[in-house]
Write a protein that holds these residues in place. Structure first.
Motif, PDB file in Angstrom:
ATOM      1  N   THR A 176     -22.003 -42.799  -4.836  1.00 22.80           N
ATOM      2  CA  THR A 176     -23.377 -43.220  -4.513  1.00 22.80           C
ATOM      3  C   THR A 176     -23.516 -43.708  -3.076  1.00 22.80           C
ATOM      4  O   THR A 176     -24.572 -44.218  -2.702  1.00 22.80           O
ATOM      5  CB  THR A 176     -23.826 -44.352  -5.459  1.00 22.80           C
ATOM      6  N   GLY A 178     -24.518 -43.333   0.126  1.00 26.08           N
ATOM      7  CA  GLY A 178     -25.273 -42.630   1.154  1.00 26.08           C
ATOM      8  C   GLY A 178     -26.064 -41.446   0.633  1.00 26.08           C
ATOM      9  O   GLY A 178     -25.901 -40.982  -0.496  1.00 26.08           O
ATOM     10  N   ARG A 179     -26.928 -40.948   1.512  1.00 26.36           N
ATOM     11  CA  ARG A 179     -27.863 -39.884   1.158  1.00 26.36           C
ATOM     12  C   ARG A 179     -27.155 -38.602   0.724  1.00 26.36           C
ATOM     13  O   ARG A 179     -27.548 -37.958  -0.245  1.00 26.36           O
ATOM     14  CB  ARG A 179     -28.772 -39.601   2.356  1.00 26.36           C
ATOM     15  N   GLU A 180     -26.107 -38.219   1.446  1.00 25.14           N
ATOM     16  CA  GLU A 180     -25.435 -36.961   1.138  1.00 25.14           C
ATOM     17  C   GLU A 180     -24.760 -37.006  -0.231  1.00 25.14           C
ATOM     18  O   GLU A 180     -24.720 -36.004  -0.942  1.00 25.14           O
ATOM     19  CB  GLU A 180     -24.412 -36.627   2.230  1.00 25.14           C
ATOM     20  N   ARG A 183     -27.543 -36.586  -2.713  1.00 24.78           N
ATOM     21  CA  ARG A 183     -28.022 -35.205  -2.674  1.00 24.78           C
ATOM     22  C   ARG A 183     -27.028 -34.287  -3.402  1.00 24.78           C
ATOM     23  O   ARG A 183     -27.413 -33.375  -4.133  1.00 24.78           O
ATOM     24  CB  ARG A 183     -28.197 -34.753  -1.225  1.00 24.78           C
ATOM     25  N   VAL A 213     -33.658 -37.224  -2.379  1.00 26.82           N
ATOM     26  CA  VAL A 213     -33.094 -38.564  -2.213  1.00 26.82           C
ATOM     27  C   VAL A 213     -34.184 -39.584  -1.898  1.00 26.82           C
ATOM     28  O   VAL A 213     -34.196 -40.691  -2.430  1.00 26.82           O
ATOM     29  CB  VAL A 213     -32.036 -38.554  -1.085  1.00 26.82           C
ATOM     30  N   GLU A 214     -35.144 -39.207  -1.034  1.00 29.50           N
ATOM     31  CA  GLU A 214     -36.187 -40.163  -0.672  1.00 29.50           C
ATOM     32  C   GLU A 214     -37.042 -40.536  -1.885  1.00 29.50           C
ATOM     33  O   GLU A 214     -37.512 -41.665  -2.006  1.00 29.50           O
ATOM     34  CB  GLU A 214     -37.070 -39.614   0.456  1.00 29.50           C
ATOM     35  N   GLN A 216     -35.819 -40.628  -4.942  1.00 34.66           N
ATOM     36  CA  GLN A 216     -34.969 -41.531  -5.718  1.00 34.66           C
ATOM     37  C   GLN A 216     -35.120 -42.963  -5.218  1.00 34.66           C
ATOM     38  O   GLN A 216     -35.204 -43.900  -6.005  1.00 34.66           O
ATOM     39  CB  GLN A 216     -33.505 -41.119  -5.590  1.00 34.66           C
ATOM     40  N   THR A 217     -35.163 -43.131  -3.887  1.00 37.41           N
ATOM     41  CA  THR A 217     -35.321 -44.472  -3.322  1.00 37.41           C
ATOM     42  C   THR A 217     -36.651 -45.069  -3.745  1.00 37.41           C
ATOM     43  O   THR A 217     -36.739 -46.242  -4.110  1.00 37.41           O
ATOM     44  CB  THR A 217     -35.232 -44.412  -1.785  1.00 37.41           C
ATOM     45  N   LYS A 261     -34.014 -51.797   0.495  1.00 31.93           N
ATOM     46  CA  LYS A 261     -34.400 -50.460   0.048  1.00 31.93           C
ATOM     47  C   LYS A 261     -35.752 -50.057   0.620  1.00 31.93           C
ATOM     48  O   LYS A 261     -35.971 -48.894   0.974  1.00 31.93           O
ATOM     49  CB  LYS A 261     -34.441 -50.406  -1.484  1.00 31.93           C
ATOM     50  N   GLU A 264     -35.271 -48.936   4.041  1.00 31.23           N
ATOM     51  CA  GLU A 264     -34.675 -47.596   3.998  1.00 31.23           C
ATOM     52  C   GLU A 264     -35.737 -46.538   3.710  1.00 31.23           C
ATOM     53  O   GLU A 264     -35.762 -45.469   4.326  1.00 31.23           O
ATOM     54  CB  GLU A 264     -33.591 -47.569   2.921  1.00 31.23           C
ATOM     55  N   GLU A 268     -37.080 -43.442   6.125  1.00 29.58           N
ATOM     56  CA  GLU A 268     -37.075 -42.057   5.670  1.00 29.58           C
ATOM     57  C   GLU A 268     -38.454 -41.434   5.820  1.00 29.58           C
ATOM     58  O   GLU A 268     -38.596 -40.288   6.263  1.00 29.58           O
ATOM     59  CB  GLU A 268     -36.620 -41.987   4.209  1.00 29.58           C
TER      60      GLU A 268
END
Length: 314
Positions: A176, A178-180, A183, A213-214, A216-217, A261, A264, A268
């Motif tokens: 979990t 980071g973004r990659e 993804r 991902v964005e 999900q945030t 968050k 973040e 994004e």
């Protein structure tokens, strides 16, 4: 259009109790249930909580097990080292299909079992410690708690000498961090759905890859706000000062993480807005055919040059 959805978030020690209360619906009154659960479904008939304990003998005869006990048991059996007060102890996965028609064609319990097996292949045998099936909300889904443990070589040195030893350590970062990573989770889960359910045909649906991902945030922010509201409800019902201080601490910690968050999420959104703005600064569609129409093939370009300036014959 149906999507295979999977969300992941880390759980620290401060999150365990409130997560278990929410997922197992350990509420004292129906008013404490999430607002999106209909009144007629606010009972145990629509919830299934299963705790997987590796050393079952310690818990034989117990009427009720908690998530904290299940996590503690896995950590104890594996002799996990290096745990700090703010360590992430587990990962919570929320998994489902966003179209409830899927369950007219496929058994939901079978889907839960398949998802559990997929996560165990991803994290290792016995990594799953709890499974919560939610049939009380508008769209059935499952919460699965995983305690990821890895073997790590640690160097040591003291007055007697030095060397290396192998220890069991918690490792949520590789899944979990980071973004990659998130993804990649979406991609891996969609690949699993495609292979296991024949692209969604076994659900009677055509499946597509889940949220970015964005998104999900954004969903995490919404979920955390919901959990803070639940904790405030619990706080209002408490009379003991010590218990109040504990819950207030949990609320403050969630608010702190939520603020990070939200920053973040704002970054994004700004990044995506900047990308769109730069895209529209480019020249027109003839010079940039990718913007609206996709790439023009070499044959099309060649034909365009030949026909340019010539009227069709009559």
């Amino acid at each position: 259009m149906a999507f295979g959805l999977i969300r992941a978030r880390n759980l620290s020690a401060a999150d365990i109790s409130s997560t278990d209360i929410h997922n197992a619906r350990r509420y004292e009154a129906k008013e404490q249930y999430p607002l999106n659960v209909p009144l007629e479904k606010r009972n145990d008939n629509f919830i299934k909580a299963e705790y997987i304990l590796e050393n079952h003998e310690d818990y034989l005869g117990k009427k009720e097990t908690t998530l904290a006990e299940a996590i503690e048991e896995r950590l104890k059996i594996n002799e996990v080292k290096g745990i700090k007060s703010n360590s992430n102890l587990a990962i919570e996965y929320v998994v489902g299909i966003n179209d409830k028609k899927a369950w007219d064609n496929y058994n939901f319990d079978g889907f839960v079992s398949n998802t559990k097996q997929w996560l165990e292949r991803r994290h290792g045998k016995d990594s799953v410690v709890a499974v919560y099936s939610h049939l009380d909300e508008s769209n059935p889904h499952v919460h699965i708690i995983v305690v990821p443990i890895e073997k790590k070589t640690v160097k040591w040195k003291n007055t007697k000498g030095s060397g290396e030893r192998t220890e069991s350590r918690l490792n949520t970062r590789d899944y979990t961090g980071g973004r990659e990573k998130l993804r990649g989770l979406q991609n891996d889960y969609f690949e699993h759905l495609t292979q296991r359910y024949d692209g969604g045909k076994k659900f009677g649906l055509e499946l597509f890859r889940g949220t970015l991902v964005e998104n999900q945030t954004k969903e995490y922010v919404e979920q955390t706000n919901h959990e803070i509201g639940e904790l405030r409800t619990v706080l209002a019902s408490l009379g003991d000062d010590i218990a109040k201080n504990i819950v207030q601490g949990q609320i403050l910690e969630k608010q702190r993480i939520l603020a990070l968050k939200e920053v973040e999420l704002k970054k994004e959104e700004d990044r995506r807005h900047s990308e769109k703005k730069n895209l529209w600064k480019l020249k027109g569609t003839r010079d940039n055919p990718d913007i609206f129409h996709g790439k023009t093939s070499a044959e099309e370009k060649s034909g365009e040059k030949k026909n340019r300036g010539h009227r069709p014959s009559r």
